[in-house]
Design an enzyme around this catalytic site. Structure first.
Site, PDB file in Angstrom:
ATOM      1  N   ASP A 261       5.329 -11.737   4.314  1.00 34.99           N
ATOM      2  CA  ASP A 261       4.763 -10.551   3.697  1.00 34.99           C
ATOM      3  C   ASP A 261       5.475 -10.246   2.382  1.00 34.99           C
ATOM      4  O   ASP A 261       6.712 -10.149   2.358  1.00 34.99           O
ATOM      5  CB  ASP A 261       4.965  -9.391   4.695  1.00 34.99           C
ATOM      6  CG  ASP A 261       4.170  -8.157   4.331  1.00 34.99           C
ATOM      7  OD1 ASP A 261       2.945  -8.171   4.515  1.00 34.99           O
ATOM      8  OD2 ASP A 261       4.797  -7.168   3.866  1.00 34.99           O
TER       9      ASP A 261
ATOM     10  N   GLU B 107       2.571 -14.657   1.085  1.00 34.13           N
ATOM     11  CA  GLU B 107       1.561 -13.652   0.747  1.00 34.13           C
ATOM     12  C   GLU B 107       2.028 -12.934  -0.502  1.00 34.13           C
ATOM     13  O   GLU B 107       2.550 -11.836  -0.447  1.00 34.13           O
ATOM     14  CB  GLU B 107       1.364 -12.668   1.906  1.00 34.13           C
ATOM     15  CG  GLU B 107       0.218 -11.699   1.670  1.00 34.13           C
ATOM     16  CD  GLU B 107       0.608 -10.218   1.625  1.00 34.13           C
ATOM     17  OE1 GLU B 107      -0.294  -9.393   1.766  1.00 34.13           O
ATOM     18  OE2 GLU B 107       1.802  -9.887   1.442  1.00 34.13           O
TER      19      GLU B 107
END
Lengths: 671, 671
Positions: B389, B418
């Site tokens: 993330d 990401e």
């Protein structure tokens, strides 16, 4: 620090997070220096970015070699994480540059604060955070600024009105003081120090004329001398050349001497090729006796200076069987099993009058030193420009050593590489240090070829290391275009060479006298080439390009746009025989548009299309173009304009663009 | 050696003259490894050349890290001084490669000899020179070969007939023995050892499905568990996915918990965002109690394996105010002057439920070690795939350390970045080691955008370090194209993702159930987003894309052309709503042509143009294309063919190209 698992990372790295990459200019990862001339601006760009959203600051660092301590200039963000900065190189020699970048916590804080204020959020704690940043900065500041910063930090912390504290926090004054004392603790410095070789202006802008001194005698049948060359200087200067390049001036061997038109055996009176260097009279440090003495040579050099001309000589590192080196240093040659020395060959061609030096000898260091001493010898005779014969047949490491070695004491020396070889070898020699390089220009004749090649040479990274010198012809190269195109072909090629290239040259008087007879059909050799015999040229005859050349060279001198190649840009024409391009100065104060009819036989006409905004012209206003060749002036309007060129009159326009045309508003009584 | 003037050059350099440069693949001058998967061929090219005219030989050297000694394969000359070689990487881990090149005096001699013989020149001395070269080679040879070489040298020297000596000199036998013993004394070895990270096949070819485990309960109103996830596996496997990615599964904080639709304050029953990691029950090494136990989790992992599915979890390195780290390691957070911890913000946005880790802490080394232990913790729970993330908000050096550190023991681990951030930051993270990366695919909808972006990702150096993973949607990204295009839009985006990218993913069941309601107009957030609440999806309803997805995934599995991105190439169409591209295997045994109607509203038709020769098709013969979506077959002829796509039926063709159509000649009785 200790180990972090199995891989060590030093303390600094772990918190250093600004990345600097994709730097331009940078040649082969910094392996080679870029080239500039004194007075140039070095513009440096890089991708610079950090993780997260913090504001970063970047500085370009530069210094002259030998000077300690960097000079720092801020870089500006161009968008998409690309940054740019520049510095000026004022002296010849070597400069260094690199970059530094760091996260700027104060500006990041200020940036966030402004957004919060705009969104009407409570910023009381933010002001305290800011006070801490200012306080921390004060510890790096001068005594005076430190006091000021502490006071300002106190204001940020104080009970004063929010508006007063905010205007201080967001104002320029505080920001400017803080910017003077960045925290460089975790700054990233670019991993490489890149270098710039700064040459004198002639490296960038020069007009060469090649002449065989032995053909300069005023009367037929005589062997020309340096004195005859002196007499020729006025003629060469009148044409506007500033470098006079003499093929080898050393004693010519008698063994295996070549005859006229490269006959395998010389006739009785044949004078041989000047590139067959070395005879009883000496080698590379001697002068061919029939040319004159060292005194004569130095006199020629100094006389030329009076005309604004520099003498360039040839460095052709090869020997004849008679060269003193063969006896003194047999170990510098390759010996064959039959006890003879290996002569030059490119099978099946044999050059029995030439012994190549064997650079693979175990005594290569002594050989290198001797060759360097040859260069120094001629520097002592006041020569500062050397045209280097076939550098691609000598080892790359030799040039990479020799050129900087010579330039360390004499940074003003210019080396021109005559490497008519494969493109990558040609470029590599330039990277190794050659100041200028011959090109494939002679063989680029069509519009597509010229556009493709000169875009490559000037608009890609190539120009950072490769300075093109465009020759219309050489004693080895009489192109088919010149052979077949009549006098217009000579004008076309002269204009192209002199305007596409800030550095260019012609081999004369063959060129200006339209000499176009090949030894045989399909050959690029001149018939009765001067390489093998003495010639007498009738330079006074009326059928000569000399006045046209003089005009073109004057245009070059008067228009700084033509004195460099970086701004070259090609423009559309609707006729493939018409090529159109322009060059301009950085401030657009001088813009030259050239249109050439490449067909030496027929008149061609068509429409050219100029990018007016790029040229600083108002697309709505008329402008004047002044043809510096014909002196005609045209009023143009808009990007598309009509041209028509009859090669039998003049196959080219060299337009100076005048920014603006007067209108009624300029008329005295208008108001 | 001694000094040569003021610059030292080591002995070797002076005679080493082969240059190796412009190497591909090589990322940022070798600073970063290239990426490949096991079984791949690594093709290496370089400019390799020497001064002069000698023949050179080049070898590509490669080895697996940890294995000593290079394996050497010859490189071949492609023309213009460009050379190519290749080697195969068979195991996961790290490989190294470099190049060596040397002047080959024997082949140079043989080359020259052949030319002289052709020109009928006397070569008696040349044969003696050759004998010397062969003799010299014998000193490097094995005992057996040495004897053979000495004998052959004697033949070259002998009084035997010229024809016998020449056929020996020019023959292959001698050349082959000599080639075994090159003189590498002055060989140039490329200055860098470049590296290749070899991953397992899933790094290159994977089909991801993202699901919120808490929304997997079979009945409305219940909090889903790992057991419910297990029950969902058959459904996911039936669609053909092989990676199941679960958003964070850790305890969710109660402090500042967000309510439905990101409301600043949670209601009583609100379950909060799974990315708000950390509560009394634990942090990154704990499981949210309502999901189940560690045993349940491991059971899910192993059950998934039975379905050919790997579980991927989220690495979201951030904490809530309740995270144990806040108490145990207050030094890992940034404290504000008011004694509170700095929460995440991107002014004016505030994320008060999230405390970012302060990577600038003096205790950064302990922090790094702890975060690595989190990864190891989940590896011990049998997880081998991590979706990371927001990696761009953590320091670059952290990733450059963490990923190789983890892969040293577990080279099979896959990290998906990401990083929906600026392009250069995105690429840099990939260079630092991420196995796969999210892309801008979701926002590339028009033909020009798709062609431009996927050409950049696959046909430039980017694919050497950046492996694209194309997501149709995520819990954060419901694109306007999906919002407005109805069901055809979902089919279009599915086909594009699954055929442009060998790695792709969908966030379900939102995707297959055509969920397209944004929170508000102009937002890309889902209405009633699962990020903030538990949902119940009716996966059994008939209005679902699941069968179409299953079909597309089966096509991907059955067609190796779709399992990598290197061969992607776009083809012309005469309608800008039709995009056409193909992929193929190296041997052309499998070729897929995809045509998509990008307009989800209207039928479009047009002509597409295929490069038949490049595809191994005879431009003169008819060929068959088999639409693997509709099962229809078409007979095509020549490069231009007509297609028509009604988005309300199927907006795409996925053609398998069959090489050849049977003709009368294949008919049994023809002859």
């Amino acid at each position: 620090m200790g180990k972090l698992g199995t891989r060590d990372i030093n303390v600094q790295e772990g918190r250093e997070s600004v990345i600097i990459e994709a730097v331009k200019p940078e040649i082969d990862g910094g392996r080679f220096p870029i080239k500039r001339t004194a007075g140039d601006k070095v513009i440096v760009e890089a991708d610079i970015f950090a993780d997260g959203h913090d504001v970063i600051s970047c500085a370009l660092l530069h210094r002259k070699e030998g000077i300690s301590g960097w000079t720092e200039v801020p870089m500006v963000h161009l968008g998409n994480d690309r940054w740019r900065g520049h510095f000026k190189v004022t002296e010849i020699g070597r400069y260094l540059y690199t970059m530094r970048a760091w996260v700027d916590p104060f500006e990041s804080w200020r940036h966030g604060l402004a957004k919060k204020v705009e969104a009407d959020q409570d910023v009381s704690v933010d002001l305290l955070v800011g006070a801490e940043l200012v306080e921390a900065t004060s510890q790096r500041a001068s005594k005076l600024d430190a006091k000021k910063l502490r006071d300002l930090a106190n204001v940020l912390r104080s009970e004063k009105g929010a508006s007063e504290r905010l205007s201080l926090a967001l104002g320029e004054e505080l920001s400017e003081i803080v910017a003077k004392y960045p925290d460089l603790g975790f700054a990233s410095t670019y991993i490489k120090e890149l270098s710039v070789i700064v040459d004198r202006e002639k490296a960038r802008f020069s007009s060469w004329y090649e002449v065989f001194p032995r053909s300069c005698a005023s009367e037929t049948g005589h062997h020309g001398t340096f004195k005859d060359c002196e007499a020729r200087l006025a003629y060469i200067a009148a044409m506007g050349f500033d470098v006079l390049y003499l093929p080898p001036i050393h004693p010519i061997s008698r063994t295996n001497r070549k005859g006229k038109n490269n006959a395998p055996l010389a006739g009785a009176g044949d004078s041989g090729s000047p590139w067959a260097i070395g005879a009883a009279e000496g080698g590379h440090k001697a002068i061919h006796p029939e040319l004159g003495t060292f005194e004569d040579f130095r006199h020629l050099v100094s006389k030329a200076q009076e005309y604004g001309i520099e003498i360039a000589i040839d460095l052709a590192f090869q020997c004849t069987p008679e060269h003193p080196y063969v006896k003194e240093h047999p170990e510098w040659f390759r010996w064959r099993p039959d006890g003879t020395v290996q002569y030059a060959e490119n099978p099946p061609k044999k050059y029995e009058d030439i012994y190549p030096l064997n650079f693979e000898t175990d005594q290569w260091q002594e050989l290198w030193k001797e060759l360097k001493s040859v260069v120094e010898f001629w520097i002592n005779q006041d020569v500062r420009i050397f045209r280097v014969d076939n550098p691609h047949t000598k080892p790359f490491p030799f040039w990479e050593w020799l050129i900087p070695e010579v330039k360390e004491d004499h940074p003003e020396v210019i080396f021109l590489a005559e490497a008519f070889t494969r493109p990558k070898v040609m470029y590599h020699l330039a990277k190794l240090g050659f100041t200028q390089s011959y090109t494939y220009f002679a063989w680029r004749n069509t519009k597509w070829e010229l556009m493709q090649y000169f875009t490559e040479l000037t608009q890609t990274g190539v120009s950072d290391f490769f300075r093109a010198n465009l020759w219309t012809n050489t004693p080895d190269i009489l192109t088919e275009y010149l052979q077949m195109g009549g006098q217009p072909a000579f004008m076309v090629r002269l204009v192209l060479a002199a305007t596409l290239g800030a550095n260019y040259g012609i081999y004369g008087p063959a060129f200006e006298l339209y000499e176009n007879q090949p030894r045989e059909l399909g050959s690029e050799e001149y018939l009765d080439s001067e390489k093998y015999e003495i010639k007498h040229w009738d330079i006074k005859r009326t059928e000569s390009l000399k006045d046209f050349i003089a005009r073109v060279n004057r245009i070059r001198k008067e228009n700084p746009a033509l004195q460099s190649d970086w701004s070259l840009s090609f423009h559309g024409t609707d006729n493939d025989q018409l090529i159109c391009y322009s060059k301009h100065t950085e401030d657009l104060s001088n813009t030259i548009v050239v249109v050439v009819n490449l067909d030496p036989h027929h008149t061609h006409a068509g429409w050219i299309e100029l990018p007016l905004s790029d040229m600083g012209l108002d697309p709505q206003s008329p402008y004047q173009v002044h043809d510096l060749l014909s002196d005609a002036r045209f009023l143009w309007h808009g990007p598309r304009n009509y041209v028509e060129l009859n090669p039998h009159i003049t196959p080219a326009h060299i337009f100076q663009v005048r920014r603006r045309v007067r209108t009624e508003r300029d008329f005295d009584y208008f108001m």
